[in-house]
Enzyme design. Structure first.
Site, PDB file in Angstrom:
ATOM      1  CB  SER A  84      30.902  -5.602  -2.767  1.00  0.00           C
ATOM      2  OG  SER A  84      30.160  -6.745  -3.063  1.00  0.00           O
TER       3      SER A  84
ATOM      4  CE  LYS B 229      29.151 -13.752  -9.282  1.00  0.00           C
ATOM      5  NZ  LYS B 229      28.282 -14.225  -8.206  1.00  0.00           N
TER       6      LYS B 229
ATOM      7  CB  VAL C 159      24.130 -16.943  -8.349  1.00  0.00           C
ATOM      8  CG1 VAL C 159      22.630 -17.169  -8.308  1.00  0.00           C
ATOM      9  CG2 VAL C 159      24.733 -17.094  -6.969  1.00  0.00           C
TER      10      VAL C 159
HETATM   11  P1  ATR Z   1      22.668 -14.024 -16.544  1.00  0.00           P
HETATM   12  O1  ATR Z   1      21.547 -14.826 -17.184  1.00  0.00           O
HETATM   13  O2  ATR Z   1      23.276 -13.011 -17.472  1.00  0.00           O
HETATM   14  O3  ATR Z   1      23.663 -14.856 -15.804  1.00  0.00           O
HETATM   15  P2  ATR Z   1      21.411 -13.465 -14.098  1.00  0.00           P
HETATM   16  O4  ATR Z   1      20.915 -12.200 -13.492  1.00  0.00           O
HETATM   17  O5  ATR Z   1      22.399 -14.278 -13.359  1.00  0.00           O
HETATM   18  O6  ATR Z   1      21.958 -13.090 -15.502  1.00  0.00           O
HETATM   19  O7  ATR Z   1      20.198 -14.422 -14.468  1.00  0.00           O
HETATM   20  C1  ATR Z   1      18.943 -13.948 -14.697  1.00  0.00           C
HETATM   21  C2  ATR Z   1      17.972 -15.119 -14.528  1.00  0.00           C
HETATM   22  O8  ATR Z   1      16.652 -14.601 -14.364  1.00  0.00           O
HETATM   23  C3  ATR Z   1      17.931 -16.045 -15.730  1.00  0.00           C
HETATM   24  O9  ATR Z   1      17.711 -17.352 -15.293  1.00  0.00           O
HETATM   25  C4  ATR Z   1      16.744 -15.480 -16.495  1.00  0.00           C
HETATM   26  O10 ATR Z   1      16.114 -16.380 -17.358  1.00  0.00           O
HETATM   27  P3  ATR Z   1      16.568 -16.517 -18.889  1.00  0.00           P
HETATM   28  O11 ATR Z   1      17.748 -17.407 -18.871  1.00  0.00           O
HETATM   29  O12 ATR Z   1      15.384 -17.091 -19.563  1.00  0.00           O
HETATM   30  O13 ATR Z   1      16.886 -15.115 -19.350  1.00  0.00           O
HETATM   31  C5  ATR Z   1      15.811 -15.137 -15.365  1.00  0.00           C
HETATM   32  N1  ATR Z   1      14.805 -14.157 -15.752  1.00  0.00           N
HETATM   33  C6  ATR Z   1      14.997 -12.835 -15.966  1.00  0.00           C
HETATM   34  N2  ATR Z   1      13.829 -12.235 -16.308  1.00  0.00           N
HETATM   35  C7  ATR Z   1      12.880 -13.211 -16.302  1.00  0.00           C
HETATM   36  C8  ATR Z   1      11.472 -13.233 -16.567  1.00  0.00           C
HETATM   37  N3  ATR Z   1      10.815 -12.117 -16.911  1.00  0.00           N
HETATM   38  N4  ATR Z   1      10.825 -14.413 -16.463  1.00  0.00           N
HETATM   39  C9  ATR Z   1      11.489 -15.542 -16.127  1.00  0.00           C
HETATM   40  N5  ATR Z   1      12.814 -15.584 -15.854  1.00  0.00           N
HETATM   41  C10 ATR Z   1      13.507 -14.443 -15.947  1.00  0.00           C
END
Ligand code: ATR
Length: 263
Positions: free
Chosen positions: A16, A65, A129
């Site tokens: 950004s 957010k 998001v």
């Molecule tokens: P936040 O969950 O803190 O908002 P994000 O980066 O916006 O962070 O979201 C990460 C997303 O990627 C989540 O949907 C997460 O799934 P979980 O809710 O089960 O954590 C998903 N994610 C991250 N690592 C993953 C993995 N190894 N397998 C499947 N989904 C994954």
């Protein structure tokens, strides 16, 4: 000199500042845009500096957010419905929260002439998001929105904001016209989403990730004969909407701007 920040944690990789400072310079605006890594306890203090005009605008990214909302005076309807704020400014003497991710997503599809009306959508992920994406898809009149997240509860929680979504188990792949990867899987080159798309053809695969430019999710989709798009234009359009809010100037999006995000 006006001061703007993007706040988040982690924040090191945020592009950004690069984008906003480029537009600030191009438009001869006396301002500076910086990134700031915060923890939850520092959130209130920085947001209140908008009130006394020490800071003129803030972009908010993961994981704040939703958290910032409690420190704001007003929200736009989009920010209220999604419970997600990515842009803050002062309106009168009120600190206001906006959501420009919605416009970013919508414009990124419009640019490539994708029509969402009556389309079946599968969203992977339930993180920060996703409410903005669902809001935009509803606005664009998708016929159905399925959400699949590793942690199913988080997807179920989204039903409180959007009662028209269907939540399915992680690993299930129902019939869809457009699939959107909104997980963080793909940020590393070795990440694999672990879903079988070998029989899926002529659909649209959208990845919110733009770095790397082509995740394994998009590589495989392309290989099997699908159209693919990454999150680069969504990122640029959300930034341009924030820029316009703060500086009352629509910044130009051209090849040079797009190249700024290429490593
Ligand atoms: P936040 O969950 O803190 O908002 P994000 O980066 O916006 O962070 O979201 C990460 C997303 O990627 C989540 O949907 C997460 O799934 P979980 O809710 O089960 O954590 C998903 N994610 C991250 N690592 C993953 C993995 N190894 N397998 C499947 N989904 C994954």
């Amino acid at each position: 000199m006006k001061k703007y920040f993007v706040i988040g944690n982690p924040i090191e990789h945020s592009l950004s500042p690069k984008l906003h400072n480029y537009w600030i310079k191009k438009n001869d605006i006396k301002a500076i845009y910086e990134k700031k890594k915060l923890n939850l306890k520092q959130l209130k203090e920085i947001i209140l500096t908008v009130k006394n005009k020490e800071i003129h605008g803030i972009n908010v990214t993961v994981p704040f957010k939703k958290e910032v909302i409690r420190y704001l005076d007003t929200l736009t309807p989009e920010a209220e419905i999604t419970q997600s704020v990515n842009t803050i400014n002062l309106v009168g003497n009120q600190i206001q929260g906006h959501n420009t991710d919605i416009a970013g997503f919508t414009l990124s599809l419009r640019e490539i002439n994708v029509n969402i009306v009556n389309k079946k959508i599968l969203v992977l992920g339930a993180g920060g998001v996703v409410p903005s994406i669902i809001y935009a898809l509803n606005q664009m009149k998708a016929s159905s929105i399925c959400v699949s997240n590793r942690t199913k509860n988080k997807a179920e929680d989204l039903k409180k904001l959007f009662n028209n979504i269907t939540v399915i188990n992680w690993g299930e792949v129902p019939d869809f016209d457009v699939i959107i990867n909104a997980t963080s899987l793909g940020l590393n080159d070795t990440d694999d989403i672990g879903l079988d798309f070998s029989k899926v053809k002529n659909k649209l695969f959208y990845d919110v990730i733009y770095n790397p430019q082509e995740t394994n999710f998009l590589k495989k989709a392309k290989y099997f004969g699908n159209k693919t798009v990454n999150g680069k234009m969504m990122f640029i359009y959300q930034a341009s909407a924030s820029f316009n809010l703060w500086h009352k100037t629509q910044p130009e999006i051209n090849k040079e701007v797009i190249a700024l995000l290429d490593k």
